[in-house]
Design a protein around this motif. Sequence first.
Motif, PDB file in Angstrom:
ATOM      1  N   ASP A  14       1.281  -2.962  78.637  1.00 18.87           N
ATOM      2  CA  ASP A  14       0.929  -4.344  78.309  1.00 18.87           C
ATOM      3  C   ASP A  14       2.050  -5.282  78.763  1.00 18.87           C
ATOM      4  O   ASP A  14       3.229  -5.025  78.490  1.00 18.87           O
ATOM      5  N   ALA A  15       1.689  -6.372  79.448  1.00 16.59           N
ATOM      6  CA  ALA A  15       2.684  -7.322  79.963  1.00 16.59           C
ATOM      7  C   ALA A  15       3.521  -7.924  78.835  1.00 16.59           C
ATOM      8  O   ALA A  15       4.747  -8.081  78.976  1.00 16.59           O
ATOM      9  N   GLY A  16       2.897  -8.242  77.714  1.00 16.57           N
ATOM     10  CA  GLY A  16       3.639  -8.805  76.587  1.00 16.57           C
ATOM     11  C   GLY A  16       4.664  -7.826  76.046  1.00 16.57           C
ATOM     12  O   GLY A  16       5.780  -8.205  75.681  1.00 16.57           O
ATOM     13  N   ARG A  17       4.281  -6.568  76.021  1.00 19.31           N
ATOM     14  CA  ARG A  17       5.207  -5.539  75.552  1.00 19.31           C
ATOM     15  C   ARG A  17       6.379  -5.377  76.524  1.00 19.31           C
ATOM     16  O   ARG A  17       7.514  -5.151  76.106  1.00 19.31           O
ATOM     17  N   LEU A  18       6.107  -5.485  77.822  1.00 20.06           N
ATOM     18  CA  LEU A  18       7.184  -5.410  78.807  1.00 20.06           C
ATOM     19  C   LEU A  18       8.171  -6.559  78.622  1.00 20.06           C
ATOM     20  O   LEU A  18       9.392  -6.361  78.674  1.00 20.06           O
TER      21      LEU A  18
END
Length: 146
Positions: A14-18
Amino acid sequence: MIGTELSPTRLVVDAGRLRFFAKSIGETNPIFTDLNAAQAAGYPTLPVPPTFLLAIELDRPDPFDWVSDLGIDLRHVLHGEQRFAYRSQAYAGDELIAKPKIADVYTKKGGALEFVVKDTSVVRPDGEIVADLKSVLVVRHPEVQQ
């Protein structure tokens, strides 16, 4: 224990998690947090920061159940080592599968310290290898007299 294959873990990155991960480790390169910066650097989307792959197995409901399943008392465990060998770049949106197995077990100090080596292959669903990880747990055996 040697050769024991542990349960694989699947994760869609997930981009937000990255972004959160990059900020939490103090990563300041904008390619890991800003899509425009990543694309300007030639990436199709946010690339996975180097040590993020360790987090895949931590995404399990009980990430250390395998330690307990091997009869190891978690109160006596230390993280001894972590290595990464990268084969291809992973990105936000990728599905990754971590496939761990116990590669070696050995003792030192007359059995007072036990070392459990875990090799994990991180692959895409088609089998393409993203990275090979190696971690070493150090287990203290306080009952062993040196």
